[in-house]
Scaffold this motif. Sequence first.
Motif, PDB file in Angstrom:
ATOM      1  N   ARG A 142      11.632   5.994   2.630  1.00  0.00           N
ATOM      2  CA  ARG A 142      11.407   5.069   1.390  1.00  0.00           C
ATOM      3  C   ARG A 142      12.969   4.510   0.996  1.00  0.00           C
ATOM      4  NH1 ARG A 142       5.922   7.112  -1.715  1.00  0.00           N
ATOM      5  NH2 ARG A 142       4.711   6.726   0.414  1.00  0.00           N
ATOM      6  N   ASN A 143      13.718   5.389   1.194  1.00  0.00           N
ATOM      7  CA  ASN A 143      15.023   5.346   0.413  1.00  0.00           C
ATOM      8  C   ASN A 143      15.887   4.186   0.905  1.00  0.00           C
ATOM      9  OD1 ASN A 143      14.541   7.445  -1.491  1.00  0.00           O
ATOM     10  ND2 ASN A 143      15.373   8.950   0.061  1.00  0.00           N
ATOM     11  N   LEU A 144      15.393   3.761   2.054  1.00  0.00           N
ATOM     12  CA  LEU A 144      16.391   2.594   3.078  1.00  0.00           C
ATOM     13  C   LEU A 144      16.450   1.213   2.060  1.00  0.00           C
ATOM     14  CD1 LEU A 144      14.826   3.007   6.681  1.00  0.00           C
ATOM     15  CD2 LEU A 144      17.228   3.386   5.724  1.00  0.00           C
ATOM     16  N   ALA A 200      15.707  -9.817  -0.594  1.00  0.00           N
ATOM     17  CA  ALA A 200      15.094 -10.688   0.605  1.00  0.00           C
ATOM     18  C   ALA A 200      15.954 -10.263   1.808  1.00  0.00           C
ATOM     19  CB  ALA A 200      15.338 -11.967   0.198  1.00  0.00           C
ATOM     20  N   GLN A 201      17.257 -10.079   1.664  1.00  0.00           N
ATOM     21  CA  GLN A 201      18.169  -9.451   2.571  1.00  0.00           C
ATOM     22  C   GLN A 201      17.764  -8.237   3.067  1.00  0.00           C
ATOM     23  OE1 GLN A 201      21.922  -9.704   0.974  1.00  0.00           O
ATOM     24  NE2 GLN A 201      22.400 -12.018   1.969  1.00  0.00           N
ATOM     25  N   ALA A 202      17.517  -7.200   2.348  1.00  0.00           N
ATOM     26  CA  ALA A 202      16.796  -5.926   2.558  1.00  0.00           C
ATOM     27  C   ALA A 202      15.585  -5.809   3.212  1.00  0.00           C
ATOM     28  CB  ALA A 202      16.711  -5.025   1.163  1.00  0.00           C
ATOM     29  N   LEU A 203      14.654  -6.826   2.692  1.00  0.00           N
ATOM     30  CA  LEU A 203      13.483  -6.974   3.703  1.00  0.00           C
ATOM     31  C   LEU A 203      13.775  -7.380   5.049  1.00  0.00           C
ATOM     32  CD1 LEU A 203      10.313  -6.798   3.603  1.00  0.00           C
ATOM     33  CD2 LEU A 203      10.314  -9.143   2.511  1.00  0.00           C
ATOM     34  N   ARG A 204      14.816  -8.442   4.893  1.00  0.00           N
ATOM     35  CA  ARG A 204      14.958  -9.070   6.446  1.00  0.00           C
ATOM     36  C   ARG A 204      15.577  -8.170   7.170  1.00  0.00           C
ATOM     37  NH1 ARG A 204      16.902 -13.281   4.581  1.00  0.00           N
ATOM     38  NH2 ARG A 204      19.051 -12.802   5.620  1.00  0.00           N
ATOM     39  N   LYS A 205      16.659  -7.753   6.959  1.00  0.00           N
ATOM     40  CA  LYS A 205      17.605  -6.969   7.744  1.00  0.00           C
ATOM     41  C   LYS A 205      17.501  -5.397   7.787  1.00  0.00           C
ATOM     42  CE  LYS A 205      21.253 -10.416   7.066  1.00  0.00           C
ATOM     43  NZ  LYS A 205      22.670 -10.767   6.433  1.00  0.00           N
ATOM     44  N   VAL A 206      16.605  -4.708   6.853  1.00  0.00           N
ATOM     45  CA  VAL A 206      16.288  -3.367   7.007  1.00  0.00           C
ATOM     46  C   VAL A 206      15.028  -2.977   7.290  1.00  0.00           C
ATOM     47  CG1 VAL A 206      16.731  -1.340   5.470  1.00  0.00           C
ATOM     48  CG2 VAL A 206      18.636  -3.173   5.286  1.00  0.00           C
ATOM     49  N   ILE A 207      14.198  -3.315   6.158  1.00  0.00           N
ATOM     50  CA  ILE A 207      12.631  -3.102   6.256  1.00  0.00           C
ATOM     51  C   ILE A 207      12.046  -3.617   7.676  1.00  0.00           C
ATOM     52  CG2 ILE A 207      10.633  -3.118   5.282  1.00  0.00           C
ATOM     53  CD1 ILE A 207      12.541  -1.216   3.934  1.00  0.00           C
ATOM     54  N   LEU A 208      12.122  -4.767   7.916  1.00  0.00           N
ATOM     55  CA  LEU A 208      11.461  -5.238   9.071  1.00  0.00           C
ATOM     56  C   LEU A 208      12.061  -4.749  10.187  1.00  0.00           C
ATOM     57  CD1 LEU A 208      11.000  -9.285   8.082  1.00  0.00           C
ATOM     58  CD2 LEU A 208       9.463  -7.355   8.083  1.00  0.00           C
ATOM     59  N   PRO A 209      13.281  -4.783  10.660  1.00  0.00           N
ATOM     60  CA  PRO A 209      13.847  -3.984  11.890  1.00  0.00           C
ATOM     61  C   PRO A 209      12.923  -2.610  12.145  1.00  0.00           C
ATOM     62  CG  PRO A 209      15.580  -5.232  10.951  1.00  0.00           C
ATOM     63  CD  PRO A 209      14.386  -5.038   9.997  1.00  0.00           C
ATOM     64  N   GLU A 210      12.874  -1.845  11.086  1.00  0.00           N
ATOM     65  CA  GLU A 210      12.356  -0.589  10.979  1.00  0.00           C
ATOM     66  C   GLU A 210      10.850  -0.661  11.433  1.00  0.00           C
ATOM     67  OE1 GLU A 210      13.447   2.492  10.740  1.00  0.00           O
ATOM     68  OE2 GLU A 210      15.524   1.783  10.789  1.00  0.00           O
ATOM     69  N   LEU A 228       0.997  -1.127   0.099  1.00  0.00           N
ATOM     70  CA  LEU A 228      -0.032   0.051   0.012  1.00  0.00           C
ATOM     71  C   LEU A 228       0.711   1.240  -0.021  1.00  0.00           C
ATOM     72  CD1 LEU A 228      -2.821  -0.842   2.439  1.00  0.00           C
ATOM     73  CD2 LEU A 228      -3.127  -0.603   0.014  1.00  0.00           C
ATOM     74  N   ASP A 229       1.922   1.227   0.688  1.00  0.00           N
ATOM     75  CA  ASP A 229       3.066   2.431   0.704  1.00  0.00           C
ATOM     76  C   ASP A 229       3.353   2.736  -0.507  1.00  0.00           C
ATOM     77  OD1 ASP A 229       4.198   4.212   2.736  1.00  0.00           O
ATOM     78  OD2 ASP A 229       6.045   3.310   2.098  1.00  0.00           O
ATOM     79  N   HIS A 230       3.481   2.065  -1.422  1.00  0.00           N
ATOM     80  CA  HIS A 230       3.941   2.176  -3.045  1.00  0.00           C
ATOM     81  C   HIS A 230       2.884   2.441  -3.808  1.00  0.00           C
ATOM     82  CE1 HIS A 230       7.467   0.618  -0.917  1.00  0.00           C
ATOM     83  NE2 HIS A 230       8.380   1.176  -1.840  1.00  0.00           N
ATOM     84  N   PRO A 244       1.279   2.594  10.249  1.00  0.00           N
ATOM     85  CA  PRO A 244       1.841   4.131  10.494  1.00  0.00           C
ATOM     86  C   PRO A 244       3.350   3.827  10.702  1.00  0.00           C
ATOM     87  CG  PRO A 244       0.081   3.725  12.137  1.00  0.00           C
ATOM     88  CD  PRO A 244       0.132   2.509  11.120  1.00  0.00           C
ATOM     89  N   LYS A 245       3.766   2.752  11.216  1.00  0.00           N
ATOM     90  CA  LYS A 245       5.480   2.537  11.312  1.00  0.00           C
ATOM     91  C   LYS A 245       5.878   2.566   9.729  1.00  0.00           C
ATOM     92  CE  LYS A 245       5.984   2.369  15.586  1.00  0.00           C
ATOM     93  NZ  LYS A 245       6.823   3.202  16.157  1.00  0.00           N
ATOM     94  N   VAL A 246       4.889   1.931   8.978  1.00  0.00           N
ATOM     95  CA  VAL A 246       5.610   1.768   7.380  1.00  0.00           C
ATOM     96  C   VAL A 246       5.562   3.313   6.901  1.00  0.00           C
ATOM     97  CG1 VAL A 246       5.079   1.252   5.135  1.00  0.00           C
ATOM     98  CG2 VAL A 246       4.748  -0.456   7.076  1.00  0.00           C
ATOM     99  N   ARG A 247       4.726   4.144   7.194  1.00  0.00           N
ATOM    100  CA  ARG A 247       4.692   5.485   6.644  1.00  0.00           C
ATOM    101  C   ARG A 247       5.873   6.301   7.259  1.00  0.00           C
ATOM    102  NH1 ARG A 247      -1.573   7.266   6.623  1.00  0.00           N
ATOM    103  NH2 ARG A 247      -2.356   6.114   4.809  1.00  0.00           N
TER     104      ARG A 247
END
Length: 265
Positions: free
Chosen positions: A158-160, A172-182, A87-89, A151-154
């Motif tokens: 977005r550049n992360l 997959a690594q970007a999703l697991r190690k960058v997006i999910l921790p945020e 949804l965020d995109h 709310p956390k996604v917003r």
Amino acid sequence: MRRFLKGLQGFYMVLVFLFLYAPVMVLIVLSFNKAKSRAVWGGFTLDWYRKLFENREILSSLEVTLVVALVSALVATAVATVTCLGLDHLRKRIRSLLLSATYIPIVNPDLVTGVSLMLLFFFMRLQLGFVTLLLAHIVFNIPYAILSILPKVRQMDRNLYEAALDLGATPAQALRKVILPEIMPGVINALILTFTLSIDDFVISYFTSGNQVSTLAITIYSMARKSINPQINALSTLMFVSVLVLLVIVNIRTSRDVRKKPKEV
């Protein structure tokens, strides 16, 4: 004048919390009452807790409730996480339209949702039981999970994701190690919220469980129609304490994360 207003505000807050938690405190006290009467104190006892763990009907219902709540919370949170990232995109109009459709089940009465799901299962020729109960809980948990995670996604930069890919990470690594921790605080909140809502649900479970499966709420309702069993007080006390401990752990963990962020910067 300011002192008077502060004292009035404090008194008002005390009344609000007293109104909210006084019934729970009464229930906890009655769970240790030796007498079955709610008006007479017969002495301190733990017999109701002992009888609770010997009651096969309640334990069976508790097992079904915990399994359904845990599985539905995990599935709903996973689906909501992927949905929020998608949804965020999207474009603003499409995102607003989809969010409005997502929030309808939250506003919709549980009675309507329960009857609708029951008719859907009949149309699909699914026999009411554990599977239909689990599917129903997943369905009504997803909007609440989205409401907690979005709310956390917003708030996330977005550049992360692109930065992680530029540094050599796979998607997959970007999703697991960058997006999910945020967005992890929102995911944890969604898990707790959906787990609690699933345990607490009665109306939707009543229409989608059938006669072979019974949740804790349905069992308590059946027992309360006959008489107030003190074992219900003991069970409610244990559930209240468990949820309270869980919330305290989450709050401590959240406060630690907030303290660590300035140090990392």
